[in-house]
Scaffold this motif. Structure first.
Motif, PDB file in Angstrom:
ATOM      1  N   PRO A  67      32.516  37.452  30.656  1.00 50.67           N
ATOM      2  CA  PRO A  67      32.532  36.016  30.367  1.00 50.67           C
ATOM      3  C   PRO A  67      31.778  35.631  29.092  1.00 50.67           C
ATOM      4  O   PRO A  67      31.889  34.501  28.625  1.00 50.67           O
ATOM      5  N   GLU A  68      31.060  36.568  28.489  1.00 48.24           N
ATOM      6  CA  GLU A  68      30.148  36.196  27.390  1.00 48.24           C
ATOM      7  C   GLU A  68      30.865  35.788  26.109  1.00 48.24           C
ATOM      8  O   GLU A  68      30.386  34.932  25.376  1.00 48.24           O
ATOM      9  N   LEU A  69      32.016  36.421  25.838  1.00 51.09           N
ATOM     10  CA  LEU A  69      32.680  36.199  24.550  1.00 51.09           C
ATOM     11  C   LEU A  69      34.151  35.794  24.734  1.00 51.09           C
ATOM     12  O   LEU A  69      35.049  36.592  24.516  1.00 51.09           O
ATOM     13  N   CYS A 100      37.199  39.040  21.192  1.00 48.63           N
ATOM     14  CA  CYS A 100      37.969  40.281  21.384  1.00 48.63           C
ATOM     15  C   CYS A 100      37.771  41.265  20.227  1.00 48.63           C
ATOM     16  O   CYS A 100      37.706  42.468  20.438  1.00 48.63           O
ATOM     17  N   GLU A 101      37.628  40.733  19.005  1.00 50.53           N
ATOM     18  CA  GLU A 101      37.531  41.634  17.840  1.00 50.53           C
ATOM     19  C   GLU A 101      36.240  42.450  17.870  1.00 50.53           C
ATOM     20  O   GLU A 101      36.264  43.662  17.646  1.00 50.53           O
ATOM     21  N   VAL A 102      35.112  41.787  18.145  1.00 49.56           N
ATOM     22  CA  VAL A 102      33.840  42.539  18.183  1.00 49.56           C
ATOM     23  C   VAL A 102      33.751  43.411  19.441  1.00 49.56           C
ATOM     24  O   VAL A 102      33.114  44.468  19.417  1.00 49.56           O
ATOM     25  N   THR A 103      34.403  42.991  20.526  1.00 50.63           N
ATOM     26  CA  THR A 103      34.407  43.810  21.742  1.00 50.63           C
ATOM     27  C   THR A 103      35.196  45.100  21.510  1.00 50.63           C
ATOM     28  O   THR A 103      34.769  46.188  21.906  1.00 50.63           O
ATOM     29  N   THR A 132      25.482  42.240  20.284  1.00 48.23           N
ATOM     30  CA  THR A 132      24.857  42.552  18.988  1.00 48.23           C
ATOM     31  C   THR A 132      25.878  42.385  17.866  1.00 48.23           C
ATOM     32  O   THR A 132      25.590  41.783  16.828  1.00 48.23           O
ATOM     33  N   LEU A 133      27.079  42.904  18.076  1.00 47.69           N
ATOM     34  CA  LEU A 133      28.134  42.800  17.056  1.00 47.69           C
ATOM     35  C   LEU A 133      28.552  41.342  16.861  1.00 47.69           C
ATOM     36  O   LEU A 133      28.768  40.899  15.734  1.00 47.69           O
ATOM     37  N   ALA A 134      28.644  40.603  17.965  1.00 48.55           N
ATOM     38  CA  ALA A 134      29.007  39.179  17.874  1.00 48.55           C
ATOM     39  C   ALA A 134      27.985  38.409  17.041  1.00 48.55           C
ATOM     40  O   ALA A 134      28.336  37.556  16.221  1.00 48.55           O
ATOM     41  N   ASN A 135      26.712  38.740  17.241  1.00 53.56           N
ATOM     42  CA  ASN A 135      25.645  38.048  16.502  1.00 53.56           C
ATOM     43  C   ASN A 135      25.622  38.432  15.028  1.00 53.56           C
ATOM     44  O   ASN A 135      25.148  37.665  14.194  1.00 53.56           O
ATOM     45  N   MET A 190      32.823  31.534  18.926  1.00 49.61           N
ATOM     46  CA  MET A 190      33.205  32.750  19.646  1.00 49.61           C
ATOM     47  C   MET A 190      32.735  32.717  21.104  1.00 49.61           C
ATOM     48  O   MET A 190      33.305  33.371  21.962  1.00 49.61           O
ATOM     49  N   TYR A 191      31.689  31.936  21.354  1.00 49.63           N
ATOM     50  CA  TYR A 191      30.984  32.015  22.632  1.00 49.63           C
ATOM     51  C   TYR A 191      31.463  31.019  23.688  1.00 49.63           C
ATOM     52  O   TYR A 191      31.128  31.163  24.849  1.00 49.63           O
ATOM     53  N   SER A 192      32.209  29.992  23.295  1.00 44.38           N
ATOM     54  CA  SER A 192      32.601  28.953  24.250  1.00 44.38           C
ATOM     55  C   SER A 192      33.920  28.301  23.874  1.00 44.38           C
ATOM     56  O   SER A 192      34.198  28.086  22.689  1.00 44.38           O
ATOM     57  N   TYR A 193      34.711  27.979  24.892  1.00 43.09           N
ATOM     58  CA  TYR A 193      35.959  27.236  24.669  1.00 43.09           C
ATOM     59  C   TYR A 193      35.705  25.734  24.508  1.00 43.09           C
ATOM     60  O   TYR A 193      36.626  24.972  24.247  1.00 43.09           O
TER      61      TYR A 193
END
Length: 197
Positions: A10-12, A16-19, A36-39, A68-71
Motif C-alpha cells: 500500500p505504500e506506493l 511501480c517504477e521504483v518498485t 529508499t528508491l522512491a525518496n 507517488m505516495y497517495s491517490y
C-alpha cells in the motif's frame, strides 16, 4: 529467474517504477528497497495546470511527475532516464539503457540470467488511442496514458514473456509474447538493466 517479488501497495500507489527497480537491484545483490528508491528518484516539480481544456504538467523523462505516495493528489509516473540515473548510483558504470532497442537484444540479457526493468501498461496489451491524453511540458507536447505501468521481465520463450507482477505479487507471471511486446513498444520500448559481470 528467481528475482524477488515486491508489491508496490500500500505504500506506493504510483510507485511501480521504483518498485520494479528495487527488484532488479536486489536480484543483483544490492541492499536497497522501494521506499529508499522512491525518496531518491528525481522528482519533476512542474505543477499541474489546466487552461482552456489543455493540460500543462511535468515531463516524466526528467523526473517523477506528481504524487507517488497517495491517490489524493494528482500523479503520473517516471520514465527510463531518471530510473537509469538512480540505478547508476547503486551500480556505477554497469547500467545499460536498452530503450528503443529490438526485443532480440533484451533476450540476450535474459538468456544470461539478467532481469530487465520495463514500462508497459496495466492491461499488458496494446491500448486504443482513447486511452491516451496529451499534455504540454516545458519540453513540448507528450502523449501519456494513466494506465502506465512498470514490471520486471524475468524470462521468455517462443510464445510467452515472464515477469514479476508487483500489483498481485505474482512471480514469473506468464503472458502472450505478442500482446506484451505490443504494449511495451507502444510505451516507447523503454528498458533498463545491468551489464553481465
Amino acid at each position: 529467474m528467481d528475482a524477488p517479488i515486491i508489491k508496490q501497495f500500500p505504500e506506493l500507489p504510483r510507485g511501480c517504477e521504483v518498485t520494479s527497480l528495487a527488484m532488479l537491484l536486489q536480484y543483483k545483490g544490492i541492499k536497497t528497497n522501494k521506499i529508499t528508491l522512491a525518496n531518491n528518484i528525481k522528482k519533476n516539480s512542474v505543477p499541474l495546470k489546466k487552461e482552456s481544456g489543455k493540460i500543462f504538467w511535468g515531463d516524466p523523462n526528467e523526473g517523477f511527475v506528481g504524487d507517488m505516495y497517495s491517490y489524493k493528489n494528482p500523479g503520473y509516473g517516471v520514465y527510463h532516464k531518471p530510473i537509469r540515473e538512480l540505478a547508476e548510483k547503486y551500480i556505477p558504470g554497469q547500467i545499460i539503457d536498452l530503450t528503443g532497442r529490438d526485443f532480440v537484444e533484451l533476450q540476450a540479457y535474459l538468456s544470461l540470467g539478467i532481469p530487465i526493468w520495463i514500462i508497459t501498461n496495466t492491461t499488458y496489451n496494446e491500448l486504443p488511442d482513447s486511452a491516451f491524453v496529451k499534455w504540454f511540458t516545458p519540453n513540448g507536447e507528450i502523449k501519456i496514458t494513466y494506465k502506465e505501468h512498470s514490471v520486471l521481465i524475468t524470462g521468455y520463450d517462443e510464445k510467452a514473456i515472464y515477469f514479476n507482477d508487483l500489483i498481485d505479487g505474482m512471480k514469473n507471471k506468464l503472458i502472450s509474447k505478442g500482446e506484451f511486446l505490443a504494449a511495451w513498444k507502444q510505451m516507447g520500448s523503454q528498458a533498463v538493466t545491468y551489464l553481465p559481470d
